[in-house]
Design a protein around this motif. Sequence first.
Motif, PDB file in Angstrom:
ATOM      1  N   VAL A   1       0.877  -1.175   0.000  1.00  0.00           N
ATOM      2  CA  VAL A   1       0.000   0.000   0.000  1.00  0.00           C
ATOM      3  C   VAL A   1       0.913   1.224   0.000  1.00  0.00           C
ATOM      4  N   MET A   2       1.133   1.788  -1.171  1.00  0.00           N
ATOM      5  CA  MET A   2       2.120   2.848  -1.348  1.00  0.00           C
ATOM      6  C   MET A   2       1.486   4.238  -1.303  1.00  0.00           C
ATOM      7  N   LEU A   3       0.646   4.463  -0.323  1.00  0.00           N
ATOM      8  CA  LEU A   3      -0.019   5.743  -0.142  1.00  0.00           C
ATOM      9  C   LEU A   3       0.522   6.411   1.116  1.00  0.00           C
ATOM     10  N   GLU A   4       0.907   7.676   1.010  1.00  0.00           N
ATOM     11  CA  GLU A   4       1.482   8.386   2.149  1.00  0.00           C
ATOM     12  C   GLU A   4       0.564   8.385   3.376  1.00  0.00           C
ATOM     13  N   PRO A   5      -0.759   8.584   3.223  1.00  0.00           N
ATOM     14  CA  PRO A   5      -1.620   8.578   4.411  1.00  0.00           C
ATOM     15  C   PRO A   5      -1.681   7.212   5.112  1.00  0.00           C
ATOM     16  N   GLU A   6      -1.362   6.150   4.402  1.00  0.00           N
ATOM     17  CA  GLU A   6      -1.369   4.809   4.993  1.00  0.00           C
ATOM     18  C   GLU A   6      -0.033   4.458   5.650  1.00  0.00           C
ATOM     19  N   ALA A   7       1.001   5.238   5.394  1.00  0.00           N
ATOM     20  CA  ALA A   7       2.341   4.949   5.894  1.00  0.00           C
ATOM     21  C   ALA A   7       2.472   5.324   7.367  1.00  0.00           C
ATOM     22  N   ARG A   8       3.338   4.579   8.021  1.00  0.00           N
ATOM     23  CA  ARG A   8       3.659   4.824   9.424  1.00  0.00           C
ATOM     24  C   ARG A   8       4.985   5.586   9.480  1.00  0.00           C
ATOM     25  N   THR A   9       5.078   6.547  10.384  1.00  0.00           N
ATOM     26  CA  THR A   9       6.322   7.286  10.566  1.00  0.00           C
ATOM     27  C   THR A   9       7.290   6.432  11.377  1.00  0.00           C
ATOM     28  N   LEU A  10       8.525   6.333  10.893  1.00  0.00           N
ATOM     29  CA  LEU A  10       9.541   5.556  11.595  1.00  0.00           C
ATOM     30  C   LEU A  10       9.974   6.267  12.868  1.00  0.00           C
ATOM     31  N   THR A  11      10.327   5.462  13.871  1.00  0.00           N
ATOM     32  CA  THR A  11      10.889   6.033  15.091  1.00  0.00           C
ATOM     33  C   THR A  11      12.333   6.441  14.816  1.00  0.00           C
ATOM     34  N   THR A  12      12.912   7.189  15.717  1.00  0.00           N
ATOM     35  CA  THR A  12      14.304   7.630  15.571  1.00  0.00           C
ATOM     36  C   THR A  12      15.241   6.432  15.436  1.00  0.00           C
ATOM     37  N   ASP A  13      15.040   5.388  16.228  1.00  0.00           N
ATOM     38  CA  ASP A  13      15.882   4.202  16.165  1.00  0.00           C
ATOM     39  C   ASP A  13      15.739   3.454  14.840  1.00  0.00           C
ATOM     40  N   GLU A  14      14.528   3.430  14.292  1.00  0.00           N
ATOM     41  CA  GLU A  14      14.290   2.739  13.023  1.00  0.00           C
ATOM     42  C   GLU A  14      14.946   3.456  11.850  1.00  0.00           C
ATOM     43  N   ARG A  15      15.147   4.733  11.963  1.00  0.00           N
ATOM     44  CA  ARG A  15      15.732   5.515  10.859  1.00  0.00           C
ATOM     45  C   ARG A  15      17.231   5.277  10.708  1.00  0.00           C
ATOM     46  N   LEU A  16      17.865   4.718  11.705  1.00  0.00           N
ATOM     47  CA  LEU A  16      19.324   4.504  11.662  1.00  0.00           C
ATOM     48  C   LEU A  16      19.714   3.352  10.802  1.00  0.00           C
TER      49      LEU A  16
END
Length: 59
Positions: free
Chosen positions: A44-59
């Motif tokens: 599901v490649m829709l921005e409203p369906e996406a979850r924001t990554l946590t700071t740790d996940e972004r590393l």
Amino acid sequence: MDKKLFEILACPLCKGDLKNEQDKQELICRPCGLAFPVRDGIPVMLEPEARTLTTDERL
């Protein structure tokens, strides 16, 4: 998810590469900080369906 499908997918925002997190059923875009869900094998490649990554996940 089909490997060939994953190879052609890109982030809909930055057009960058995605990381397949099979255990979480998500496609991760680290530059955008988003995780797109994969439901029943369909991304599901829709921005409203996406979850924001946590700071740790972004590393």
